[in-house]
Design an enzyme around this catalytic site. Structure first.
Site, PDB file in Angstrom:
ATOM      1  N   ASP A 144       0.811  -1.232   0.000  1.00 56.97           N
ATOM      2  CA  ASP A 144       0.000   0.000   0.000  1.00 56.97           C
ATOM      3  C   ASP A 144       0.843   1.280   0.000  1.00 56.97           C
ATOM      4  O   ASP A 144       0.332   2.348  -0.320  1.00 56.97           O
ATOM      5  CB  ASP A 144      -0.912   0.040   1.236  1.00 56.97           C
ATOM      6  CG  ASP A 144      -1.816  -1.175   1.346  1.00 56.97           C
ATOM      7  OD1 ASP A 144      -1.985  -1.877   0.336  1.00 56.97           O
ATOM      8  OD2 ASP A 144      -2.342  -1.423   2.447  1.00 56.97           O
ATOM      9  N   ARG A 179     -16.457  -2.069 -24.051  1.00 60.22           N
ATOM     10  CA  ARG A 179     -16.997  -2.092 -22.693  1.00 60.22           C
ATOM     11  C   ARG A 179     -16.382  -1.036 -21.780  1.00 60.22           C
ATOM     12  O   ARG A 179     -15.306  -0.512 -22.057  1.00 60.22           O
ATOM     13  CB  ARG A 179     -16.688  -3.444 -22.045  1.00 60.22           C
ATOM     14  CG  ARG A 179     -17.687  -4.503 -22.398  1.00 60.22           C
ATOM     15  CD  ARG A 179     -17.316  -5.805 -21.729  1.00 60.22           C
ATOM     16  NE  ARG A 179     -18.237  -6.848 -22.152  1.00 60.22           N
ATOM     17  CZ  ARG A 179     -18.011  -8.135 -22.034  1.00 60.22           C
ATOM     18  NH1 ARG A 179     -16.865  -8.559 -21.501  1.00 60.22           N
ATOM     19  NH2 ARG A 179     -18.890  -9.004 -22.424  1.00 60.22           N
ATOM     20  N   ARG A 188      -6.191  -0.386   0.690  1.00 54.09           N
ATOM     21  CA  ARG A 188      -6.930   0.089   1.864  1.00 54.09           C
ATOM     22  C   ARG A 188      -7.384   1.530   1.684  1.00 54.09           C
ATOM     23  O   ARG A 188      -7.868   1.870   0.630  1.00 54.09           O
ATOM     24  CB  ARG A 188      -6.061  -0.035   3.101  1.00 54.09           C
ATOM     25  CG  ARG A 188      -6.310  -1.310   3.837  1.00 54.09           C
ATOM     26  CD  ARG A 188      -5.779  -1.205   5.232  1.00 54.09           C
ATOM     27  NE  ARG A 188      -5.629  -2.528   5.757  1.00 54.09           N
ATOM     28  CZ  ARG A 188      -4.789  -2.852   6.698  1.00 54.09           C
ATOM     29  NH1 ARG A 188      -3.995  -1.949   7.210  1.00 54.09           N
ATOM     30  NH2 ARG A 188      -4.742  -4.076   7.129  1.00 54.09           N
ATOM     31  N   HIS A 313      -5.804 -10.272  -4.374  1.00 53.05           N
ATOM     32  CA  HIS A 313      -4.500 -10.774  -3.927  1.00 53.05           C
ATOM     33  C   HIS A 313      -3.541 -11.058  -5.067  1.00 53.05           C
ATOM     34  O   HIS A 313      -2.359 -11.311  -4.806  1.00 53.05           O
ATOM     35  CB  HIS A 313      -4.698 -12.021  -3.055  1.00 53.05           C
ATOM     36  CG  HIS A 313      -5.407 -11.698  -1.776  1.00 53.05           C
ATOM     37  ND1 HIS A 313      -6.772 -11.746  -1.676  1.00 53.05           N
ATOM     38  CD2 HIS A 313      -4.940 -11.280  -0.577  1.00 53.05           C
ATOM     39  CE1 HIS A 313      -7.127 -11.380  -0.442  1.00 53.05           C
ATOM     40  NE2 HIS A 313      -6.031 -11.089   0.234  1.00 53.05           N
ATOM     41  N   ARG A 316      -0.422  -9.027  -4.745  1.00 55.13           N
ATOM     42  CA  ARG A 316       0.664  -9.325  -3.794  1.00 55.13           C
ATOM     43  C   ARG A 316       1.425 -10.565  -4.224  1.00 55.13           C
ATOM     44  O   ARG A 316       2.371 -10.982  -3.556  1.00 55.13           O
ATOM     45  CB  ARG A 316       0.082  -9.580  -2.390  1.00 55.13           C
ATOM     46  CG  ARG A 316      -0.698  -8.429  -1.825  1.00 55.13           C
ATOM     47  CD  ARG A 316      -0.705  -8.431  -0.317  1.00 55.13           C
ATOM     48  NE  ARG A 316      -1.102  -9.658   0.309  1.00 55.13           N
ATOM     49  CZ  ARG A 316      -2.091  -9.784   1.186  1.00 55.13           C
ATOM     50  NH1 ARG A 316      -2.825  -8.726   1.501  1.00 55.13           N
ATOM     51  NH2 ARG A 316      -2.350 -10.921   1.749  1.00 55.13           N
TER      52      ARG A 316
HETATM   53  O1  F6P Z   1      -2.346  -3.931   3.539  1.00 51.50           O
HETATM   54  C1  F6P Z   1      -2.098  -4.734   2.448  1.00 51.50           C
HETATM   55  C2  F6P Z   1      -3.366  -5.256   1.869  1.00 51.50           C
HETATM   56  O2  F6P Z   1      -3.011  -6.012   0.738  1.00 51.50           O
HETATM   57  C3  F6P Z   1      -4.439  -4.193   1.547  1.00 51.50           C
HETATM   58  O3  F6P Z   1      -4.164  -3.524   0.348  1.00 51.50           O
HETATM   59  C4  F6P Z   1      -5.686  -5.031   1.547  1.00 51.50           C
HETATM   60  O4  F6P Z   1      -6.841  -4.294   1.859  1.00 51.50           O
HETATM   61  C5  F6P Z   1      -5.422  -6.028   2.636  1.00 51.50           C
HETATM   62  O5  F6P Z   1      -4.021  -6.145   2.758  1.00 51.50           O
HETATM   63  C6  F6P Z   1      -6.025  -7.395   2.378  1.00 51.50           C
HETATM   64  O6  F6P Z   1      -5.757  -8.220   3.459  1.00 51.50           O
HETATM   65  P1  F6P Z   1      -6.020  -9.782   3.545  1.00 51.50           P
HETATM   66  O7  F6P Z   1      -4.923 -10.483   2.806  1.00 51.50           O
HETATM   67  O8  F6P Z   1      -5.980 -10.063   5.000  1.00 51.50           O
HETATM   68  O9  F6P Z   1      -7.342 -10.028   2.893  1.00 51.50           O
END
Ligand code: F6P
Length: 392
Positions: A144, A179, A188, A313, A316
């Site tokens: 974030d 579209r 967040r 996810h 990440r």
């Molecule tokens: O803080 C990192 C983050 O990836 C946010 O961007 C997101 O809202 C949150 O974690 C999601 O968390 P979790 O993996 O617990 O669903």
């Protein structure tokens, strides 16, 4: 006191570059003759004595691998203080828990601790230092990028690239079907990820939490202007924490009210679980109710179709990019040096291109996109000039 053994934990959401930090710490620790102990699952493992030995000889190239091999969790050792009624009660409970936790150092057989995490994980580290003078050092992690104590957290640029690639790729589907795509991006209540990936991929509308949007002006009207100026498809980058301003919420929204936002579930640290709102899906529903918008699209030869995609996810996931590998290694090296120099209660930080340090209590504060940011100006120009430059 000479440091012989250092504990390392990773807390909060996983993030590309965590293993790079671990490897950076282990390189310096080995060279200095300090033993590293991995504490599994963040603060949970610290409380429950979940440890593994870390032998650097078994981890060549660890810095290239995504995620964290120490596992992670969202565990808040101070969760019980949320029930306290007064600030005094909260403070004294926090002090009590911190002192109990400080006792864990001896139990775990560690002389110092390096905590790697975002504002929640490092907030716990800061309290440990504040209330019990624990030998703790922090390392700022989060996709974030919302930590005050560093220009960039590691993981951020890998996530920006993933989100930007996803939006680049979705453009072919948006174009083929004519579209509107609303792409929901993590982050967040901070808009860095959406802003950077949105600008990078050339999104046509970018909605972030720092600038609550007016649905009529910033979404419906812009889509109409774009359709009237010949644009056949549209990409909207939308933060998971983006929300309409009060007036627009009351005036324009048929499917949610303020109560919907207020009633969102909270995580163990008390943060509202913003993905539960699923703002991109709400926007799709609201846009689908707009016959006036559909008419403008039809007049321009396009059947109005709108879809939402939640990147979630996937942002990440995977291996850290080169920037985050290097930043992670540099942070790890610097964190271990802080331990060796006895500089506790601090976190490592990137300021410009230099690695420096920051007091944990300042560094863990939240950071947001500033109102005078050139990124906001770029965003607004990109949105406006695209239809203006085609108008007669
Ligand atoms: O803080 C990192 C983050 O990836 C946010 O961007 C997101 O809202 C949150 O974690 C999601 O968390 P979790 O993996 O617990 O669903």
């Amino acid at each position: 006191m000479t440091i012989k053994k250092v504990g390392i934990l990773t807390g909060g959401g996983d993030c590309p570059g965590l293993n790079s930090v671990l490897y950076g710490i282990m390189l310096k620790a080995f060279d200095a003759g300090v033993e590293c102990v991995g504490i599994e699952k963040g603060w949970k493992g610290f409380i429950e004595n979940l440890t593994i030995p870390l032998n650097i000889a078994e981890h060549d190239d660890l810095h290239t691998i995504g995620g964290t091999f120490l596992y992670t969790s969202r565990t808040n050792p101070f969760k019980s203080i949320q029930k306290a009624k007064t600030d005094e009660e909260k403070e004294s409970l926090k002090e009590k828990i911190s002192k109990e936790m400080a006792g864990k150092f001896a139990e775990l057989g560690i002389d110092a601790l390096i905590a790697i995490g975002g504002d929640d994980t490092l907030g716990v580290a800061d309290a440990l230092y504040k209330y019990s003078n624990a030998k703790v050092v922090g390392c700022p992690k989060t996709i974030d990028n919302d930590l005050a104590g560093t220009h960039y957290t590691f993981g951020f640029w890998s996530a920006v690239q993933l989100a930007s690639n996803a939006m680049d790729n979705l453009t072919t589907t948006a174009r083929s079907h004519q579209r509107v795509f609303i792409v929901e991006v993590m982050g967040r209540d901070a808009g860095f990820l959406t802003m950077y990936s949105g600008i990078s991929s050339g999104a046509d509308i970018i909605l972030i939490p720092e600038t609550p949007f007016d649905f009529e002006r910033d979404v419906v009207e812009v889509l109409k202007k774009r359709a009237n100026s010949g644009h056949k498809y549209h990409m909207i980058a939308c933060s998971e924490g983006a929300y309409p301003d009060q007036e627009s919420l009351k005036r324009d929204f048929k499917t949610i009210t303020q109560e919907t936002i207020d009633k969102l579930p909270k995580d163990v640290f008390g943060n509202p679980v913003l993905p539960a709102l699923n703002i991109s899906n709400i926007l799709v529903k609201e846009l689908n109710l707009r016959d006036d918008l559909k008419e403008v699209f039809a007049k321009n030869g396009v059947d109005f179709e709108c879809r939402s995609v939640v990147l979630g996810h996937t942002m990440r996931a995977g291996t850290p990019n080169s920037f985050d590998r290097i930043l992670g290694l540099r942070f790890g090296l610097a964190a271990m040096k802080l331990v060796l120099d006895g500089e506790f209660g601090k976190m490592v930080s990137l300021q410009g291109t230099d690695i420096t340090t920051f007091p944990l209590k300042e560094g863990v504060k939240k950071k947001y996109i500033k109102p005078d940011s050139d990124k906001l100006e770029l965003r607004d120009l990109m949105v406006k000039i695209r239809y203006k430059s085609r108008e007669n």
